[in-house]
Structures are given as C-alpha cells and as structure tokens.
Design a protein around this motif. Structure first.
Motif, PDB file in Angstrom:
ATOM      1  N   GLU A  72     -14.338   4.833  -5.650  1.00  0.00           N
ATOM      2  CA  GLU A  72     -12.905   5.101  -5.572  1.00  0.00           C
ATOM      3  C   GLU A  72     -12.399   5.034  -4.146  1.00  0.00           C
ATOM      4  O   GLU A  72     -11.330   4.499  -3.877  1.00  0.00           O
ATOM      5  CB  GLU A  72     -12.583   6.465  -6.181  1.00  0.00           C
ATOM      6  N   ARG A  73     -13.183   5.568  -3.224  1.00  0.00           N
ATOM      7  CA  ARG A  73     -12.782   5.537  -1.816  1.00  0.00           C
ATOM      8  C   ARG A  73     -12.712   4.105  -1.301  1.00  0.00           C
ATOM      9  O   ARG A  73     -11.759   3.716  -0.624  1.00  0.00           O
ATOM     10  CB  ARG A  73     -13.745   6.362  -0.978  1.00  0.00           C
ATOM     11  N   LEU A  74     -13.718   3.302  -1.616  1.00  0.00           N
ATOM     12  CA  LEU A  74     -13.729   1.913  -1.159  1.00  0.00           C
ATOM     13  C   LEU A  74     -12.610   1.106  -1.813  1.00  0.00           C
ATOM     14  O   LEU A  74     -11.968   0.279  -1.168  1.00  0.00           O
ATOM     15  CB  LEU A  74     -15.090   1.283  -1.438  1.00  0.00           C
ATOM     16  N   GLU A  75     -12.351   1.366  -3.099  1.00  0.00           N
ATOM     17  CA  GLU A  75     -11.269   0.679  -3.797  1.00  0.00           C
ATOM     18  C   GLU A  75      -9.916   1.039  -3.183  1.00  0.00           C
ATOM     19  O   GLU A  75      -9.064   0.175  -2.979  1.00  0.00           O
ATOM     20  CB  GLU A  75     -11.304   1.048  -5.276  1.00  0.00           C
ATOM     21  N   HIS A  76      -9.734   2.302  -2.860  1.00  0.00           N
ATOM     22  CA  HIS A  76      -8.497   2.754  -2.224  1.00  0.00           C
ATOM     23  C   HIS A  76      -8.331   2.083  -0.862  1.00  0.00           C
ATOM     24  O   HIS A  76      -7.236   1.642  -0.504  1.00  0.00           O
ATOM     25  CB  HIS A  76      -8.502   4.276  -2.084  1.00  0.00           C
ATOM     26  N   ARG A  77      -9.410   1.979  -0.127  1.00  0.00           N
ATOM     27  CA  ARG A  77      -9.372   1.347   1.198  1.00  0.00           C
ATOM     28  C   ARG A  77      -8.972  -0.131   1.075  1.00  0.00           C
ATOM     29  O   ARG A  77      -8.167  -0.621   1.843  1.00  0.00           O
ATOM     30  CB  ARG A  77     -10.737   1.470   1.873  1.00  0.00           C
ATOM     31  N   GLN A  78      -9.535  -0.834   0.074  1.00  0.00           N
ATOM     32  CA  GLN A  78      -9.211  -2.246  -0.123  1.00  0.00           C
ATOM     33  C   GLN A  78      -7.749  -2.415  -0.539  1.00  0.00           C
ATOM     34  O   GLN A  78      -7.077  -3.351  -0.099  1.00  0.00           O
ATOM     35  CB  GLN A  78     -10.130  -2.860  -1.172  1.00  0.00           C
ATOM     36  N   THR A  79      -7.252  -1.513  -1.370  1.00  0.00           N
ATOM     37  CA  THR A  79      -5.852  -1.571  -1.805  1.00  0.00           C
ATOM     38  C   THR A  79      -4.922  -1.370  -0.610  1.00  0.00           C
ATOM     39  O   THR A  79      -3.925  -2.087  -0.460  1.00  0.00           O
ATOM     40  CB  THR A  79      -5.566  -0.505  -2.879  1.00  0.00           C
ATOM     41  N   ARG A  80      -5.247  -0.417   0.245  1.00  0.00           N
ATOM     42  CA  ARG A  80      -4.432  -0.186   1.448  1.00  0.00           C
ATOM     43  C   ARG A  80      -4.460  -1.399   2.364  1.00  0.00           C
ATOM     44  O   ARG A  80      -3.440  -1.798   2.912  1.00  0.00           O
ATOM     45  CB  ARG A  80      -4.933   1.045   2.199  1.00  0.00           C
ATOM     46  N   ALA A  81      -5.652  -1.992   2.546  1.00  0.00           N
ATOM     47  CA  ALA A  81      -5.771  -3.166   3.418  1.00  0.00           C
ATOM     48  C   ALA A  81      -4.983  -4.344   2.851  1.00  0.00           C
ATOM     49  O   ALA A  81      -4.315  -5.067   3.602  1.00  0.00           O
ATOM     50  CB  ALA A  81      -7.236  -3.546   3.598  1.00  0.00           C
ATOM     51  N   ALA A  82      -5.025  -4.541   1.543  1.00  0.00           N
ATOM     52  CA  ALA A  82      -4.273  -5.626   0.914  1.00  0.00           C
ATOM     53  C   ALA A  82      -2.768  -5.395   1.096  1.00  0.00           C
ATOM     54  O   ALA A  82      -2.007  -6.343   1.314  1.00  0.00           O
ATOM     55  CB  ALA A  82      -4.620  -5.744  -0.564  1.00  0.00           C
ATOM     56  N   GLY A  83      -2.341  -4.154   0.996  1.00  0.00           N
ATOM     57  CA  GLY A  83      -0.925  -3.826   1.202  1.00  0.00           C
ATOM     58  C   GLY A  83      -0.475  -4.116   2.623  1.00  0.00           C
ATOM     59  O   GLY A  83       0.620  -4.625   2.851  1.00  0.00           O
ATOM     60  N   ARG A  84      -1.320  -3.827   3.574  1.00  0.00           N
ATOM     61  CA  ARG A  84      -0.987  -4.116   4.981  1.00  0.00           C
ATOM     62  C   ARG A  84      -0.913  -5.617   5.219  1.00  0.00           C
ATOM     63  O   ARG A  84      -0.046  -6.087   5.943  1.00  0.00           O
ATOM     64  CB  ARG A  84      -2.002  -3.467   5.919  1.00  0.00           C
ATOM     65  N   ARG A  85      -1.852  -6.351   4.615  1.00  0.00           N
ATOM     66  CA  ARG A  85      -1.826  -7.817   4.782  1.00  0.00           C
ATOM     67  C   ARG A  85      -0.579  -8.397   4.137  1.00  0.00           C
ATOM     68  O   ARG A  85       0.014  -9.332   4.660  1.00  0.00           O
ATOM     69  CB  ARG A  85      -3.078  -8.442   4.157  1.00  0.00           C
ATOM     70  N   GLY A  86      -0.184  -7.836   3.004  1.00  0.00           N
ATOM     71  CA  GLY A  86       0.997  -8.320   2.289  1.00  0.00           C
ATOM     72  C   GLY A  86       2.287  -8.074   3.077  1.00  0.00           C
ATOM     73  O   GLY A  86       3.238  -8.831   2.984  1.00  0.00           O
ATOM     74  N   ARG A  87       2.299  -7.018   3.868  1.00  0.00           N
ATOM     75  CA  ARG A  87       3.472  -6.694   4.691  1.00  0.00           C
ATOM     76  C   ARG A  87       3.436  -7.439   6.019  1.00  0.00           C
ATOM     77  O   ARG A  87       4.355  -7.347   6.803  1.00  0.00           O
ATOM     78  CB  ARG A  87       3.546  -5.199   4.953  1.00  0.00           C
ATOM     79  N   GLY A  88       2.290  -8.082   6.278  1.00  0.00           N
ATOM     80  CA  GLY A  88       2.174  -8.824   7.527  1.00  0.00           C
ATOM     81  C   GLY A  88       1.714  -7.969   8.685  1.00  0.00           C
ATOM     82  O   GLY A  88       1.917  -8.278   9.836  1.00  0.00           O
ATOM     83  N   GLY A  89       1.049  -6.863   8.368  1.00  0.00           N
ATOM     84  CA  GLY A  89       0.671  -5.977   9.456  1.00  0.00           C
ATOM     85  C   GLY A  89      -0.732  -5.695   9.459  1.00  0.00           C
ATOM     86  O   GLY A  89      -1.379  -5.180  10.192  1.00  0.00           O
TER      87      GLY A  89
END
Length: 89
Positions: A72-89
């Motif tokens: 769950e922790r790793l999945e949450h981390r990947q979701t956050r990273a994907a969100g940052r990439r999607g925002r361009g940051g």
C-alpha cells in the motif's frame, strides 16, 4: 490502559514508518520470515505436534499484514509520483 498502550504502539509504528519508510517494513518482513523458518524447524524437531502450528499461522498472518502495508505504501508513492508527472512537476 489497553487503549493507551495500543495508541502508543500506533504512534511509534507510524513514527518508524515515516522516519525509515519501506526499509522499516522490509526489516519487519525479514524478521518475521526468519522467525517462521525457526518455528518450522522447531515443528519438525517436535515431530509435528499440533500446538507448534499456531505460532506459525500467527506469524504468517503478521507477514501478510506487513507485506500488504508495504504494498500500500509503495502503491501510494507511485500514485503521488504519477500525479506530479501529470502536473508537470
């Protein structure tokens, strides 16, 4: 009293998780794995007595819980990273 002990355990676990992250969960999993191996050897040496099986089942449940928490922790981390990439940051 029990509630306070559980709250304290939760706070310590949360602090360790925030401070050390996945290595903390991996260390728990490795420790449980080593304990499972020891208990299985003890079960074999005891000739398969039924009462030796309960601690093994409990440790298996703890290992599954720990692995799930790490997942769950790793999945949450990947979701956050994907969100940052999607925002361009």
């Amino acid at each position: 009293m029990i509630t306070q002990a559980l709250r304290f355990a939760h706070q310590v676990d949360a602090w360790l998780d925030r401070t050390f992250g996945p290595p903390y969960r991996i260390l728990l999993a490795v420790g449980l794995g080593a304990e499972l191996i020891r208990q299985c050897r003890e079960l074999i040496d005891a000739g398969g007595q039924a009462w030796h099986v309960l601690p093994i089942l409990l440790d298996l449940a703890l290992l599954l819980h720990t692995a799930d928490a790490l997942y769950e922790r790793l999945e949450h981390r990947q979701t956050r990273a994907a969100g940052r990439r999607g925002r361009g940051g």
